[in-house]
Design an enzyme around this catalytic site. Structure first.
Site, PDB file in Angstrom:
ATOM      1  N   GLY A   1       0.828  -1.193   0.000  1.00 33.15           N
ATOM      2  CA  GLY A   1       0.000   0.000   0.000  1.00 33.15           C
ATOM      3  C   GLY A   1       0.867   1.249   0.000  1.00 33.15           C
ATOM      4  O   GLY A   1       2.065   1.199   0.305  1.00 33.15           O
ATOM      5  N   CYS A   2       0.246   2.367  -0.363  1.00 31.65           N
ATOM      6  CA  CYS A   2       1.003   3.608  -0.476  1.00 31.65           C
ATOM      7  C   CYS A   2       1.497   4.074   0.898  1.00 31.65           C
ATOM      8  O   CYS A   2       2.678   4.386   1.067  1.00 31.65           O
ATOM      9  CB  CYS A   2       0.145   4.675  -1.153  1.00 31.65           C
ATOM     10  N   TYR A   3       0.611   4.116   1.879  1.00 27.23           N
ATOM     11  CA  TYR A   3       1.033   4.542   3.218  1.00 27.23           C
ATOM     12  C   TYR A   3       2.093   3.595   3.796  1.00 27.23           C
ATOM     13  O   TYR A   3       3.105   4.050   4.344  1.00 27.23           O
ATOM     14  CB  TYR A   3      -0.166   4.609   4.167  1.00 27.23           C
TER      15      TYR A   3
END
Lengths: 346, 346, 346, 346
Positions: free
Chosen positions: D149-151
């Protein structure tokens, strides 16, 4: 009608003050000063005020200005309000300083963080920290009001109920703050150049921002013991608004609902604080253009931490609006006089 | 106190109207309706109004609503104000329609451009086009006010002095208009999706936008003969504001200074029109949050054309503010009642 | 590998040129100069290039720089490329000037609009206007390329087919242009201060912008007779992109479809011009980050006018990308070398 | 040339993947699917790709798609990659999933946080978490890559050196994250409506965001014991970019300089991680348009905490770019193939 002087009327906080005061039913703008634009009409420098405020900007002459006014607002960089404070005392007028000169009770702390000599230290003890929700009575009777910084306003309102009620571990407070660019002022800098800031997000002043000791002073006052925090400001690509996300370890088990209820009671009757229901979070846009502070509290049972969110308009509740709120206290008139407008949305 | 109904209170124009009326000293909000949010509190749908407007949104019941109100505002898509107009006539109340249903005097033109049957054509002749600067007296005595479109307001105020004084070749008028995204409303669409619109500029409705016949009707009225224009709207990555750049061939030699003077005389005494000095151009931000229209005129001696710039806040002078201005005319109270605030800057 | 010098590498156009050339397979960056940042690393001034471009910025020494390079790009304000042009001639190298010094064939016109004396007028006749779509062959054989302005690139590509085919009344051309803020450069000014520009739209340089004579020169060249236009630039709250909306009276009856087909033929085989289907309009975001120019043409049968929309990225097709395109022509390599990337969306 | 399938090519991550792969020298786009736009040309849905990518979007037929491709990318909401994983295994191809289906090793944790049944739990153990900086060797030999995921990408890269070197108290980790709006995707919602988001900053998913268990899984893996964190995401009014501000108590005394040096060594040789000098902080704009992650570490001696700042482009290093990086590992070609471009600035 109180005769008002605004010193530094062409910064963003100063101009916002002029806008608010131009519609205030108990105040009249007597003198507006500007170092950069003296001699020009206010409406020429800020065309949104063309035809609304007809004043010509003046050079600052401290003694004469104090003589012509009942209450003086200084919206200047730190270091410039000290002589004004002395003159106000001499002439028996009143001062609301939007800068930092009278906020820190400890002169050494001021001198350390601001790297500036304090030339009016005798006045510091006379000044009252102008956060009405905490110091309403003292403000009414004060001569010098130290209008709080934008970040401290948002942070302190968010954390006060926790500290007053001794609900958190004082060694675990972290404040992660995000501000719109108007907080950087109207002075030119690559840090507020449109093309550099648009679509950009960044931290600044990590572990060194000057609002840190102000926050710590007030949290310590509330806690009754010395408190140290981490405070990290960030620059957000928007014009107005501050959102503070504060974290701390709870010392007792409470649900988000219980804590929200406690906040509601703490701020009951406050005209400018709204405690939001559990699961609804503040957004800067909901308070932009108003003197409101929106708050929410969430307890994370997985970690035992509380997450406090607090949002204000940095130029209003974080500066000019709070200054007018303090004026109303000085004048002993209803606290929301001239401030009873909703924010502008969208 | 006039009892007010706002039909379609949760669109942007409707919500802005609610915000303005909530502070209007001669009006009281009686009924707010919303198709989408009926049953919810206004402050739940628009949190900036939480604690400011306490109304619960209602389903629309036309007859009952008219009965409970003195003046009804309709802030609905075109086609929905016709039944309201009929009920208002029946009960002897008054209507200010922010939509297009009563703007065009020629029903066939309406039906052609809006592709909608007009079911209340008898009322069209009774409706007054609600641009106070041109039709102040008629509005005062009217029952149905057709509040102008945002683009037409800006365009017509910009061109009226030229047409009234017969200074331009009527076959050469071009209006190049730019609007903020709030003009597209609160309905979801890729055309107002943040990531698609930010850092983007584009035209839309080229040669086909529905405000074209409205502009032409009013310019023709001013000119005394039929006028056709090119009108090209563009979408600008900002929230509020319209800037119209209008071009026409001058039929006589005048300098920018002479023409500016003529505009000043034309709009003398108008509370909401500001004619700027030669060389100072309108910017949407200078009028955002206000009911003002800023104008400038420049003559290009190289081409013999005049370039007119006009700026408004599309949600205020282009919609809700102008509607309140019309309300004030209906109520025969000072025209700037509830509208005497400066815009918010920055 | 061509050795490249970029003079003025720390303006936006210069930095974009450095970024593009850093990935160009037939060019190598030999010298980067900067008046403001000489001595600093490029990646320190522009952190997006940290680790990508390792050069240290140098003071400008004209003779030495020309000696170390095969092709020199000047990305400087007008008035500064003239000495470079002379040295390039002396040493037999080649110059691509992104400024205005060699664009106008008529020195008197240059001196009038730019209020600057031209000190290298003998070179003006040797310079080729660097719009490859019109002057491809001349550019290949040139020594000095006058890289077009951003507005002229967009305008001329939009209008060229109409003028070449004599389809419009030459006295009716109006160009209404809108630009992102990066066009104002990296120099500090209230006109590019984030808080002043965000949510703001305004015109500037009305009837006086310096790109006017450049546009008129090239349109006149295409028309075969002298052409005068109205050109009005506007500042849009976005970073990159220009959209030009151009108007003219058609001299013959053509439909939008016919005219679109004519445009398709005119630009057939062009790697960087896309003619959009009727009813699809250019948006700056669709070309941002690319060297593309998007065009659409619409005929309004009601008024007999054509509306041409043209969009480019002002820093790429309007500056650095077109300069690389010209470099490729000088090097006699495929025109899209180092430029065959799509724009970045969203 | 590896034949590539992109499933979900018309979301933002999918479209970015198509853009990157269209220029990848060792990959060829074989199939693009889209539920919403099947039958349309990719360049019609995303005009920036008009003339760059000529594919027509197809309906998804799992078995046939896997048959036509060597490597499949799924850019779909969680829950949709499981059947694809099974078919890829059956046919002996390879899968890079940009969604969450194969990221969490513990199926019960997945089912709890995503409220979705996992129908391919046997594959979870075969999947490799696709963060090349930590799992490079495993990725090379994998069949299913769970693209992070990006985070989590931003958070884990920021904290890994601290955990690996056991420098922090594991019970004190707080991650305050800020993301651009493209992270919310292209689906329509008031949460990504231009007028609602512009000039707005707010938190969401407080204490409940689904990236929390993913972050905790990887931090636990690095620490060797179970780690729980507070993770608070915020929505920032910008298009691309994530900045994470992470806090933890240091367990030993180190200066910012020492810690920065330790980070430099940890990431030595990494093509996409830049450790910034002390006092220089990451800004999302410096990495936007690139596959880079910028990091800085600051020790606050007053509180004994370390503040880690990490910035990525959420659509590139946080999604499509990292997926291409993983593709390069699968293909055993240089890791920066097709990714060696600088970001776009400004």
């Amino acid at each position: 009608m109180a005769k008002i002087g605004v010193v530094g009327a062409t910064g963003y906080a100063g101009a916002e003050l002029v806008r608010l005061l131009s519609r205030h039913p108990q105040a009249t703008l007597a003198v507006l000063t500007s170092q950069t634009y003296a001699g020009k009409a206010m409406g020429e420098v800020f065309p949104h005020l063309l035809g609304v405020v007809d004043h010509t900007l003046e050079e600052l002459n401290v003694a004469e200005l104090v003589d012509r006014c009942d209450v003086i607002f200084t919206a200047l960089p730190h270091g410039h309000a000290m002589p004004m404070g002395q003159e106000v005392m001499r002439q028996g007028k009143r001062l609301i300083d939007l800068g930092a000169d009278f906020r820190l009770k400890d002169v050494a702390t001021y001198q350390h963080w601001y790297q500036t000599e304090h030339t009016a230290s005798a006045l510091v003890t006379k000044a009252v920290y102008g956060l009405p929700e905490l110091y309403r009575k003292d403000i009414k009777n004060s001569v010098i009001v130290a209008n709080p910084g934008c970040y401290p306003t948002s942070t302190i309102l968010g954390l006060a109920p926790l500290l007053t009620n001794k609900l958190i571990n004082l060694e675990t407070i972290i404040v992660d703050a995000k501000s719109g660019v108007s907080g950087s002022g109207r002075g030119l800098s690559l840090k507020s150049h449109f093309t550099e800031i648009t679509n950009n997000f960044q931290a600044y002043g990590v572990a060194t921002h000057r609002h840190t000791p102000e926050i710590e002073q007030e949290l310590s006052e509330l806690a009754g013991v010395s408190v140290t925090v981490n405070f990290t400001p960030h620059l957000t690509p928007m014009i107005r608004g501050i959102l503070c996300t504060s974290y701390a370890k709870m010392t007792s088990h409470m649900s988000s609902e219980q804590l929200t209820e406690l906040y509601r009671e703490f701020y009951q009757g406050e005209p400018f604080v709204r405690v939001l229901p559990v699961g609804i979070y503040p957004a800067t846009k909901n308070v932009a253009g108003s003197n409101l502070c929106d708050l929410s509290v969430t307890v994370d049972p997985r970690t035992g931490r509380v997450i406090v969110l607090s949002a204000i308009d940095n130029l209003i509740k974080g500066a000019a609006g709070q200054a007018v709120q303090n004026l109303n206290l000085l004048l002993d008139i209803p606290e929301n006089t001239g401030l009873d407008f909703a924010g502008m949305y969208p």
